[in-house]
Design a protein around this motif. Structure first.
Motif, PDB file in Angstrom:
ATOM      1  N   ASP A   1       0.811  -1.232   0.000  1.00 28.36           N
ATOM      2  CA  ASP A   1       0.000   0.000   0.000  1.00 28.36           C
ATOM      3  C   ASP A   1       0.838   1.272   0.000  1.00 28.36           C
ATOM      4  O   ASP A   1       0.296   2.375  -0.016  1.00 28.36           O
TER       5      ASP A   1
ATOM      6  N   TYR B   1     -16.102  -1.972   8.745  1.00 32.04           N
ATOM      7  CA  TYR B   1     -14.787  -2.389   8.300  1.00 32.04           C
ATOM      8  C   TYR B   1     -14.363  -3.713   8.926  1.00 32.04           C
ATOM      9  O   TYR B   1     -14.585  -3.958  10.105  1.00 32.04           O
TER      10      TYR B   1
ATOM     11  N   MET C   1     -10.671  -6.552   4.274  1.00 30.31           N
ATOM     12  CA  MET C   1     -10.702  -5.598   3.167  1.00 30.31           C
ATOM     13  C   MET C   1      -9.328  -5.090   2.767  1.00 30.31           C
ATOM     14  O   MET C   1      -9.166  -4.514   1.686  1.00 30.31           O
TER      15      MET C   1
ATOM     16  N   LYS D   1      -6.335  -4.385  -2.161  1.00 28.88           N
ATOM     17  CA  LYS D   1      -5.426  -3.540  -2.923  1.00 28.88           C
ATOM     18  C   LYS D   1      -4.550  -4.279  -3.933  1.00 28.88           C
ATOM     19  O   LYS D   1      -4.462  -3.885  -5.093  1.00 28.88           O
TER      20      LYS D   1
ATOM     21  N   VAL E   1      -8.286   4.991   4.539  1.00 26.31           N
ATOM     22  CA  VAL E   1      -7.916   4.032   3.480  1.00 26.31           C
ATOM     23  C   VAL E   1      -8.978   4.003   2.389  1.00 26.31           C
ATOM     24  O   VAL E   1      -8.670   3.894   1.195  1.00 26.31           O
TER      25      VAL E   1
ATOM     26  N   ASP F   1       1.131   0.048   7.818  1.00 28.20           N
ATOM     27  CA  ASP F   1       0.638   0.475   6.504  1.00 28.20           C
ATOM     28  C   ASP F   1       1.104   1.890   6.159  1.00 28.20           C
ATOM     29  O   ASP F   1       1.779   2.552   6.946  1.00 28.20           O
TER      30      ASP F   1
ATOM     31  N   LYS G   1     -10.732  -6.391   8.607  1.00 29.26           N
ATOM     32  CA  LYS G   1      -9.366  -6.381   8.061  1.00 29.26           C
ATOM     33  C   LYS G   1      -9.280  -7.156   6.746  1.00 29.26           C
ATOM     34  O   LYS G   1      -8.358  -6.951   5.956  1.00 29.26           O
TER      35      LYS G   1
ATOM     36  N   ASN H   1      -9.945   3.855   8.824  1.00 28.22           N
ATOM     37  CA  ASN H   1     -10.971   3.233   7.985  1.00 28.22           C
ATOM     38  C   ASN H   1     -11.478   4.177   6.900  1.00 28.22           C
ATOM     39  O   ASN H   1     -11.601   3.785   5.732  1.00 28.22           O
TER      40      ASN H   1
HETATM   41  N1  ARG Z   1      -4.124  -1.179   6.079  1.00 27.32           N
HETATM   42  C1  ARG Z   1      -5.539  -1.143   6.310  1.00 27.32           C
HETATM   43  C2  ARG Z   1      -6.280  -1.532   5.035  1.00 27.32           C
HETATM   44  O1  ARG Z   1      -5.651  -1.549   4.039  1.00 27.32           O
HETATM   45  C3  ARG Z   1      -5.947   0.226   6.729  1.00 27.32           C
HETATM   46  C4  ARG Z   1      -7.156   0.265   7.586  1.00 27.32           C
HETATM   47  C5  ARG Z   1      -6.880  -0.303   8.895  1.00 27.32           C
HETATM   48  N2  ARG Z   1      -7.965  -0.123   9.769  1.00 27.32           N
HETATM   49  C6  ARG Z   1      -8.075  -0.836  10.867  1.00 27.32           C
HETATM   50  N3  ARG Z   1      -9.118  -0.645  11.569  1.00 27.32           N
HETATM   51  N4  ARG Z   1      -7.180  -1.721  11.200  1.00 27.32           N
HETATM   52  O2  ARG Z   1      -7.444  -1.838   5.047  1.00 27.32           O
END
Ligand code: ARG
Length: 459
Positions: A28, A318, A322, A326, A114, A84, A320, A111
């Motif tokens: 990412d 959300y 998801m 990417k 991203v 990230d 993870k 959330n």
């Molecule tokens: N790296 C995470 C992603 O791509 C970013 C969001 C993370 N959010 C969380 N609540 N851990 O989805």
């Protein structure tokens, strides 16, 4: 040591395996520019609404530019411990500007962050796909125009069916890629809403201005529902769907180029620039670019299926899971853009071999339908009977080892006495295509109208 972002609740840091499965920075980091643009917009909004001071916001906005230049200059040190791109950027900002960096994450979450970054990235890809499709369409149009009235065989079942024009065949791809273009534009219009400010899932109690950040980032409006904003990935799926259909079209054209450039067909000569040789067979000129294009569709469909499967059955909001969105989209986008560019180059550079196309157009009894139509039109025969009579004439020609126009009038009359010498006029491939003037038909007059229409659309 526990994580610097949430260490308060944790006594121990993550296991090495946990860090390895959790980190997304390896891929990412491609969202760096989008992440920084989103954070700069957020910082300006925090100041405009009085949530942070102008001075702090200015420090954040300047510091973020410094971080961006470090990333672009290749001097930035990415850390897996920081998971990230979002946390890598924020941690570096803290090193660069100190205390004000800690205020940047007010009223937002990773959330919505991203979701915003990824939308911005996908939106750029839709714009790139649009540009790639427009140049490809222009290349197809140029080919169509150069050979608007050249005849070639039209196929069904890959068996010769009826003569068509080269221009008509090229314009069929113009229609396909034209629909791809309209799908790209549709997808962009639908996805252009801003998730920023949805925060973790529920919105925030800070008096944020979502209209302001949406506008600053070029979105049409903020997403209307905070739960949806952070948990929807259908913008990415729509990109993959559009990309899949487009890749499918590219693969069909690529397959035709592979067939057409073979020694058995010799319909086109591909340019040296888009062919390769063989290390052992000196005579070889292989259509590798077309073959790879035919294959790229596999990974693009794969990405589409993979992300559909990731998203299927996920509860709101959300999860993870998801994070797995990417790599699929990055890979599909890279290969779609490459495929569009390669196809554009191949189409622009290829030479259709007019004489071979024309010679092939006359083979395979391609004007049998014209003969049947003549029997209907001139002799008033019912079409079913005309079909039968023509079938007998084809069988006769096949037996004699010749084509329909090579039969004598006596041969013809032995099957049906009322046939006259005029019939030979419709057996020529040029007459055949010229006669197909129905709307959307292959007649050169119709093809030229379509070329003019598309030039207008693309201008
Ligand atoms: N790296 C995470 C992603 O791509 C970013 C969001 C993370 N959010 C969380 N609540 N851990 O989805």
């Amino acid at each position: 040591t526990s994580n610097q972002m949430w260490g308060g609740r944790f006594a121990a840091g993550p296991d090495a395996i946990m860090e390895a499965i959790n980190a997304s920075i390896g891929f990412d980091k491609r969202l760096a520019a989008q992440d920084i643009a989103g954070s700069r917009a957020h910082a300006a909004m925090l100041a405009a609404t009085g949530i942070v001071s102008d001075k702090d916001a200015e420090a954040m906005r300047e510091g973020l530019l410094t971080v961006l230049s470090e990333i672009e200059g290749g001097t930035f040190e990415f850390s897996t411990a920081l998971e990230d791109i979002h946390m890598n950027v924020e941690a570096r900002l803290k090193e660069v500007i100190g205390e004000p960096a800690g205020r940047l994450h007010t009223g937002r979450s990773r959330n919505d962050q991203v979701a915003t970054d990824f939308r911005l990235w996908v939106r750029d890809q839709l714009d790139a796909a649009e540009a790639g499709l427009v140049t490809l369409l222009q290349a197809c149009l140029a080919q169509a125009e150069a050979g608007a009235d050249w005849v070639m065989p039209g196929f069904t079942h890959l068996q010769v069916a009826q003569p068509v024009t080269w221009g008509h065949h090229m314009m069929a791809y113009v229609e396909m890629f034209g629909r791809d273009l309209s799908r790209v534009r549709d997808a962009r219009r639908r996805m252009n809403e801003c998730p920023l400010g949805a925060a973790a899932l529920a919105g925030t109690s800070f008096p944020i201005d979502r209209e302001m950040t949406a506008e600053a980032l070029g979105f049409d409006r903020p997403c209307a529902n905070s739960l949806d904003a952070v948990s929807d990935r259908d913008f990415a799926l729509e990109f993959l769907g559009v990309a899949s259909i487009c890749a499918m079209h590219l693969s069909r054209f690529a397959e035709e180029l592979v067939i057409w450039s073979s020694a058995q067909f010799r319909f086109v000569a591909l340019s040296d620039r888009f062919s390769t040789g063989s290390s052992i067979m000196p005579q070889k000129k292989n259509p590798d670019a077309a073959e790879l294009l035919r294959a790229k569709v596999g990974r693009i469909f794969g990405a589409n299926v993979a992300l559909m499967t990731v998203m299927k059955g996920l509860p709101l909001a959300y999860s993870k899971d998801m994070q797995e969105d990417k790599e699929q989209v990055f890979d599909a986008a890279d290969h779609l853009m490459l495929a569009l560019a390669a196809m554009e180059g191949m189409v622009r550079d290829m030479s259709p071999l007019r004489d071979n196309l024309e010679a092939a157009a006359a083979t395979g009894f391609s004007t049998a339908t014209d003969l049947a139509d003549w029997l209907v039109r001139v002799l008033g025969m019912p079409f079913r009977e005309a079909h039968h009579v023509t079938g007998s004439l084809v069988a006769m020609a096949e037996k004699k080892g010749c084509d329909l126009p090579d039969l004598s009038l006596e041969d013809m009359q032995s099957v049906h006495a009322a046939i006259t010498g005029d019939v030979f006029d419709v057996l020529g491939v040029h007459n055949s295509v010229a006669s197909r003037t129905s709307l959307g038909g292959t007649a050169p007059v119709r093809v030229r109208e379509q070329i003019a229409r598309w030039k207008e659309i693309l201008s």
